[in-house]
Design an enzyme around this catalytic site. Structure first.
Site, PDB file in Angstrom:
ATOM      1  N   SER A 185      59.868  16.696  17.269  1.00  0.00           N
ATOM      2  CA  SER A 185      61.119  17.034  17.944  1.00  0.00           C
ATOM      3  C   SER A 185      61.231  18.480  18.387  1.00  0.00           C
ATOM      4  O   SER A 185      61.907  18.774  19.360  1.00  0.00           O
ATOM      5  CB  SER A 185      62.301  16.672  17.055  1.00  0.00           C
ATOM      6  OG  SER A 185      62.229  17.376  15.839  1.00  0.00           O
ATOM      7  N   HIS A 213      61.780  10.610  19.971  1.00  0.00           N
ATOM      8  CA  HIS A 213      61.518  11.272  21.255  1.00  0.00           C
ATOM      9  C   HIS A 213      60.449  10.560  22.078  1.00  0.00           C
ATOM     10  O   HIS A 213      59.954  11.109  23.065  1.00  0.00           O
ATOM     11  CB  HIS A 213      61.138  12.736  21.024  1.00  0.00           C
ATOM     12  CG  HIS A 213      62.210  13.491  20.304  1.00  0.00           C
ATOM     13  ND1 HIS A 213      63.304  14.010  20.950  1.00  0.00           N
ATOM     14  CD2 HIS A 213      62.387  13.740  18.979  1.00  0.00           C
ATOM     15  CE1 HIS A 213      64.101  14.578  20.050  1.00  0.00           C
ATOM     16  NE2 HIS A 213      63.569  14.420  18.858  1.00  0.00           N
ATOM     17  N   LYS A 244      69.175   9.139  22.155  1.00  0.00           N
ATOM     18  CA  LYS A 244      68.479  10.077  23.021  1.00  0.00           C
ATOM     19  C   LYS A 244      68.215   9.416  24.373  1.00  0.00           C
ATOM     20  O   LYS A 244      69.136   9.281  25.160  1.00  0.00           O
ATOM     21  CB  LYS A 244      67.264  10.618  22.291  1.00  0.00           C
ATOM     22  CG  LYS A 244      67.779  11.555  21.184  1.00  0.00           C
ATOM     23  CD  LYS A 244      66.822  11.995  20.155  1.00  0.00           C
ATOM     24  CE  LYS A 244      67.612  12.842  19.141  1.00  0.00           C
ATOM     25  NZ  LYS A 244      66.896  13.082  17.905  1.00  0.00           N
TER      26      LYS A 244
HETATM   27  C1  LIG Z   1      67.485  13.115  16.550  1.00  0.00           C
HETATM   28  C2  LIG Z   1      66.497  12.669  15.568  1.00  0.00           C
HETATM   29  C3  LIG Z   1      66.843  11.809  14.527  1.00  0.00           C
HETATM   30  C4  LIG Z   1      68.272  11.441  14.248  1.00  0.00           C
HETATM   31  O1  LIG Z   1      68.778  10.573  15.181  1.00  0.00           O
HETATM   32  P1  LIG Z   1      70.356  10.557  15.475  1.00  0.00           P
HETATM   33  O2  LIG Z   1      70.578   9.285  16.172  1.00  0.00           O
HETATM   34  O3  LIG Z   1      70.629  11.761  16.315  1.00  0.00           O
HETATM   35  O4  LIG Z   1      71.050  10.636  14.154  1.00  0.00           O
HETATM   36  C5  LIG Z   1      65.841  11.332  13.712  1.00  0.00           C
HETATM   37  N1  LIG Z   1      64.567  11.702  13.885  1.00  0.00           N
HETATM   38  C6  LIG Z   1      64.198  12.548  14.859  1.00  0.00           C
HETATM   39  C7  LIG Z   1      62.771  12.910  15.005  1.00  0.00           C
HETATM   40  C8  LIG Z   1      65.148  13.081  15.724  1.00  0.00           C
HETATM   41  O5  LIG Z   1      64.790  13.933  16.664  1.00  0.00           O
END
Ligand SMILES: *Cc1c(COP(=O)(O)O)cnc(C)c1O
Length: 393
Positions: A185, A213, A244
């Site tokens: 991330s 991602h 995302k």
């Molecule tokens: C954003 C993210 C999460 C958490 O997801 P949310 O839906 O925002 O709670 C988990 N793992 C990774 C690698 C992330 O980037």
């Protein structure tokens, strides 16, 4: 008001301030997008994870309106009590079919999916092995599970093998779970999934891959990096988020039917939490359908084009289309803050990422590209960034 508490907190906040580590909320004036309104200005937003620019897409907004009219705003209870509504099961069916998995389970966030799943699977007799750069939600899940925790240096397969050997000897036939992300991330690089799969199979461990991602962007129909590599059916726990690239919110896990059953029974973040809003479940379902359509393919194509354009401008390592995340590592937190402020001045929203999100001394600007950016916006950003990080530096 408790004076001692106030004084204590203020003192601690001053400590953060002194290290350039204090954070503040920034309130945008409109919704999310490749351009956002803030402080009376319109900024190019290079910090959003809304990779496909879906969050305000008319078909998703319609799906939300339709669901709110049919089911209302809140689920009213946890799934096991009386909050299990049609959009939840529809979404899970769609996710499982899309991913080619037996089953799927959704949580109200990706964070909850990570913590709920790891804590349900692992206990104090077991071993969890994490990549050093794994996301906080995965680390928290591993810690909270009470399992013995081991960390290997980022993408260091030899060290991982050492740990697997150790864990196998230690626990005989005990459970071992290796946890990683497909796309990291804060660095935008990828894990060595083919090697990971080989290793975990050799040592009889399980593998959990967080596609936060990767999903929506890579692989056939946007199924993710594991699909792109043809490894999906060799990974026990495929996790991801709907918040995302899918433009909504919520987390999911895809895997076997037994895995889903166990999580329904034992994942505390699932059992003791109100079901995801039916509105968000419907939005998730609409997003999955769209990702599988021609329009979805087209949008992914635009994002990939932006990624390769930005790589060609000298950002990211080694070129190619690895992810939509481009870290510009600047070192000290203060320098990253200065760079971010100067970019803001120039009309770009690119926040500084500091400790504890990344290691001390590796503060950075984290540029994320979305399908909503124009090529000219990318060019302008590239020029502004060169001041802080000349190509090749
Ligand atoms: C954003 C993210 C999460 C958490 O997801 P949310 O839906 O925002 O709670 C988990 N793992 C990774 C690698 C992330 O980037």
């Amino acid at each position: 008001m408790n004076r001692e508490l106030e004084a204590d907190l203020k003192e601690r906040l001053r400590g953060l301030e002194a290290e350039s580590l204090r954070r503040e909320l920034r309130r945008l004036e409109g919704g999310q997008g490749a351009q956002v309104a803030w402080g009376g200005r319109v900024l190019h937003n290079f910090s959003s994870n809304d990779y496909l620019s879906l969050s305000r897409e008319p078909f998703l907004v319609e799906a939300a309106k339709d669901a709110v009219e049919r089911y209302g705003t809140g689920a009213g209870a946890s799934r096991l009590v009386c909050g299990n509504l049609p959009p939840h099961e529809e979404l899970e069916g769609l996710l499982a079919e899309w991913k080619g998995a037996e089953a799927a389970l959704v949580y109200s966030s990706g964070y909850a999916a990570a913590v709920g799943t790891i804590t349900a699977l692992m206990g104090k007799e077991d071993v969890v092995i994490l990549d050093k750069l794994a996301h906080a939600s995965l680390i928290d899940g591993a810690r909270l599970s009470g399992a013995v925790l081991r960390v290997f240096p980022h993408n260091h397969m030899q060290r991982l093998e050492g740990l697997l050997k150790w864990a196998r000897q230690r626990s005989g036939s005990g459970r071992i779970l290796v946890v990683t992300e497909s796309v990291f991330s804060m660095d935008g690089d990828r894990s060595l999934l083919a090697e990971l799969v080989e290793l975990k199979e050799r040592y009889g461990a399980w593998l959990m891959v967080d596609e936060a991602h990767g999903v929506g962007i890579f692989g056939g129909e946007g199924r993710g990096v594991l699909d792109e590599l043809g490894l999906a059916n060799r990974v026990e726990v495929q996790m991801g988020t709907l918040s995302k690239a899918l433009g909504g919110s919520g987390g999911y896990v895809c895997g076997s039917r037994a895995l889903r059953e166990w999580l329904v029974n034992r994942a505390r973040a699932f059992v003791y939490s109100t079901a995801m809003s039916p509105v968000m479940a419907a939005v998730g379902g609409a997003a999955v359908r769209w990702l599988r359509s021609e329009a979805g393919e087209e949008r992914r194509g635009i994002l990939r084009k932006r990624i390769s354009e930005f790589s060609a401008m000298g950002f990211g390592e080694g070129g190619g289309v690895k992810s939509a995340i481009f870290p510009v590592v600047l070192g000290e937190a203060e320098r990253a803050l200065k760079a971010s402020a100067s970019l803001l001045e120039a009309g770009f929203l690119v926040p500084a990422i500091r400790y504890p999100t990344v290691a001390r001394g590796s503060a950075r600007l984290r540029v994320t590209l979305t399908a909503g950016h124009s090529e000219s916006a990318l060019q302008e950003l590239g020029c502004a960034l060169r001041e802080w990080k000349p190509p090749g530096a």
